[in-house]
Scaffold this motif. Structure first.
Motif, PDB file in Angstrom:
ATOM      1  N   LEU A 102       0.831  -1.208   0.000  1.00 55.25           N
ATOM      2  CA  LEU A 102       0.000   0.000   0.000  1.00 55.25           C
ATOM      3  C   LEU A 102       0.866   1.258   0.000  1.00 55.25           C
ATOM      4  N   GLU A 103       1.955   1.205   0.744  1.00 55.66           N
ATOM      5  CA  GLU A 103       2.838   2.381   0.789  1.00 55.66           C
ATOM      6  C   GLU A 103       3.472   2.636  -0.576  1.00 55.66           C
ATOM      7  N   ARG A 104       3.786   1.530  -1.266  1.00 58.40           N
ATOM      8  CA  ARG A 104       4.369   1.670  -2.612  1.00 58.40           C
ATOM      9  C   ARG A 104       3.356   2.265  -3.586  1.00 58.40           C
ATOM     10  N   GLU A 105       2.140   1.760  -3.470  1.00 59.20           N
ATOM     11  CA  GLU A 105       1.112   2.208  -4.410  1.00 59.20           C
ATOM     12  C   GLU A 105       0.594   3.609  -4.105  1.00 59.20           C
ATOM     13  N   HIS A 106       0.731   4.027  -2.854  1.00 63.79           N
ATOM     14  CA  HIS A 106       0.206   5.342  -2.460  1.00 63.79           C
ATOM     15  C   HIS A 106       1.278   6.158  -1.748  1.00 63.79           C
ATOM     16  N   PRO A 107       2.256   6.611  -2.511  1.00 66.99           N
ATOM     17  CA  PRO A 107       3.340   7.357  -1.854  1.00 66.99           C
ATOM     18  C   PRO A 107       2.839   8.639  -1.191  1.00 66.99           C
ATOM     19  N   GLU A 108       1.638   9.077  -1.563  1.00 66.84           N
ATOM     20  CA  GLU A 108       1.114  10.319  -0.974  1.00 66.84           C
ATOM     21  C   GLU A 108       0.593  10.108   0.453  1.00 66.84           C
TER      22      GLU A 108
END
Ligand code: G4P
Length: 543
Positions: free
Chosen positions: A523-529
């Motif tokens: 999830l962190e990779r997919e949503h760097p924001e």
């Protein structure tokens, strides 16, 4: 109203001066961190022996009975023969006062274990030479690192076959990022341990076993030539090992040790008392004395300021007959005197510290005075919470003691709807004490979760809900393993994502839970924001 008690004073105190600075200089407040079975209990016992607090090791905790011998006031402790609570051991030695904060010794641990470290100025890390760095040591060490707390290392069980000590030095450095700087080095191999080479003067200290390690090990000091003549190859190998240590710069440096970068290492065998004296002396020589604490405004509260202390642990119902609540307070400045009236910082209410004889339990005794570095137990501390400051005269507040990232989660439900009120009251109290972390659904639609760092905390919570609040409860494990603080937009986005849950802590912080570290990573990779920050073990520290 409160009363003050101290834990297990082991010998009469030497007369004290009334100057908090002079008294602070004499004190060393430390904890022992280790994985279960590495030898923490044995080492504690041997400290008492060497400090002259007991005549014979084993007098404190009889063999085979060791885990039942103290602080078994809680029914669960008695039933299971373990010690759930932490105690404080005060050991007067060689003109000093050692305050040993004892972290729970059972196979599991709890948030309490971490909090005890918030009150220590230094730690002794005990490693089993056959096992090296183990999981619990690593976890506890993280707390020391977060506070940049100086750590001394004791490589234990050298009387037993074990691993190559040089290999273990590498492991310590690689696994926990702390550079060991051996002060003593083994002569002989684990299992055939003859004594130590003291790198400070190059001499050989030979140990001789005493029956069952009950009395101090006999020591014979030999100069290098005599050591070589008598120990031959074992001595030569130890000298070569030390040359290697010199070459790689693994040499004690006080500043780097105090900054938490390096760790003076001692080798020995707590069971046979080998090397215990060196370690005890190093604690007095190297470990820092209490210093002024940084308060919440960033100013240093000097040792000689009027009394101030911070609560680092609350223990409720230590005496079931009285439903008392004891607050363990680390003295940060000034002189504490029994009977003085303190101010409870958060409420501004007076807190009397009169002695109440009716709540004295086994092994507690009254405490007449205390100085920076000491720990006092305040009874009847009804409104007091972990992190609160208590002071005399001069108002001060210390920064809060951070909560830790829970690693295990569960839903607790009352068995009977009719007991829901008692259940909620109990759950709130257990949350305040830090027995479990209560994690509420922000919308109040889902039942709350509780989070812990060790399985035992669940069992303690169930036991106490049933016995103290009359609310039997059922526990169903929740599948989360990771917790992160989330900012409002991230929390809002996460509520639509499977394999996660958003909850709120008592202090208002929004915490996102994830079913696995891999899921979190993805999830962190997919949503760097997204703004997800770790619930790090950062604790209030000293100056
Ligand atoms: P802990 O508090 O860290 O859990 O460890 P503890 O001191 O209870 O020690 C765990 C076991 O390791 C004990 O054995 C203890 O005697 C043994 N031990 C501690 N230090 C040494 C050492 O230097 N050398 C050797 N060989 N053993 C050591 P036990 O069989 O579990 O208990 P007991 O029957 O001896 O009490």
């Amino acid at each position: 109203m409160g009363a003050v008690l101290a834990w297990r004073r082991c010998a009469p105190r030497t007369p004290l001066s009334a100057d908090p600075r002079e008294e602070a200089v004499r004190r060393r407040t430390f904890a022992i961190i280790s994985h279960p079975d590495a030898g923490k209990t044995t080492l504690t016992e041997k400290f008492l022996l060497y400090a002259g607090a007991v005549v014979e090791a084993g007098a404190v905790k009889a063999r085979g009975n060791r885990r039942r011998a103290h602080s078994d006031w809680m029914a669960m402790e008695r039933e299971r023969g373990i010690s759930i609570t932490s105690t404080v051991l005060q050991i007067p030695h060689a003109g000093h006062v050692l305050n040993l904060l004892d972290t729970p010794g059972h196979r599991d641990f709890s948030e309490d274990t971490y909090r005890v470290l918030a009150a220590a100025d230094a730690a002794v890390m005990v490693l089993d030479v056959a096992k090296g760095v183990e999981s619990q040591t690593r976890k506890l060490f993280e707390v020391c690192r977060a506070r940049r707390m100086p750590v001394l290392t004791f490589l234990n069980k050298l009387d037993h076959p074990g691993r190559d000590p040089l290999e273990l030095l590498d492991e310590i450095e690689q696994q926990i990022g702390l550079r060991p700087t051996p002060v003593t080095w083994p002569v002989g191999i684990p299992g055939d341990f003859r004594g130590v080479l003291d790198r400070r003067d190059g001499r050989f200290v030979r140990f001789t076993r005493t029956a069952g390690g009950a009395t101090a090990a006999l020591e014979q000091v030999l100069d290098p030539a005599a050591a070589e003549a008598e120990e031959g190859a074992a001595w030569k190998e130890a000298v070569e090992g030390c040359m290697l240590l010199d070459e790689v710069g693994a040499t004690h440096d006080l500043d780097r040790f105090l900054a938490g970068d390096t760790s003076p290492l001692f080798v020995g065998s707590a069971l046979t008392n080998f090397g215990v004296r060196h370690l005890l002396e190093a604690l007095l020589e190297l470990a820092p004395a209490p210093s002024g604490r940084v308060d919440a405004s960033g100013a240093v509260r000097p040792l000689e300021a009027p009394f101030a202390g911070q609560v680092f642990k609350i223990q409720a119902n230590m005496d079931p007959a009285h439903r008392d609540r004891m607050a363990f307070v680390r003295v940060c400045s000034g002189r504490f005197e029994r009977g003085m009236t303190l101010v409870h910082g958060p409420t501004g209410r007076p807190f009397a510290t009169k002695y109440a004889a009716s709540v004295v339990a086994d092994e507690r005794s009254t405490l007449d005075e205390a100085f920076p570095g000491d720990v006092i137990g305040l009874v009847n501390a009804g409104d007091v919470r972990v992190g609160d400051t208590l002071y005399a005269d001069d108002p001060v507040a210390f920064p809060p003691i951070a909560a830790f990232a829970p690693e295990l989660f569960a839903t607790l439900r009352p068995r009977s709807v009719g007991r829901h009120k008692q259940f909620r009251r109990g759950l709130d109290a257990l949350d305040e004490e830090g027995v479990v972390q209560l994690l509420e659904d922000p919308d109040g639609l889902l039942p709350p979760l509780v989070g812990v760092v060790g399985q035992m905390q669940f069992e303690v919570a169930l036991h106490r809900l049933a016995h103290e609040y009359g609310a039997d409860a059922d526990l169903s494990p929740a599948p989360y393993t990771e917790a992160r603080l989330a900012d409002p937009p991230t929390a809002a986005a996460l509520r639509a994502v499977t394999g996660t849950r958003v909850v709120r802590r008592r202090d208002g912080a929004v915490v996102a839970l994830f079913e696995s570290p891999y899921w979190l990573e993805r999830l962190e990779r997919e949503h760097p924001e997204w703004q997800l920050t770790s619930v790090a073990p950062a604790l209030a520290g000293s100056a």
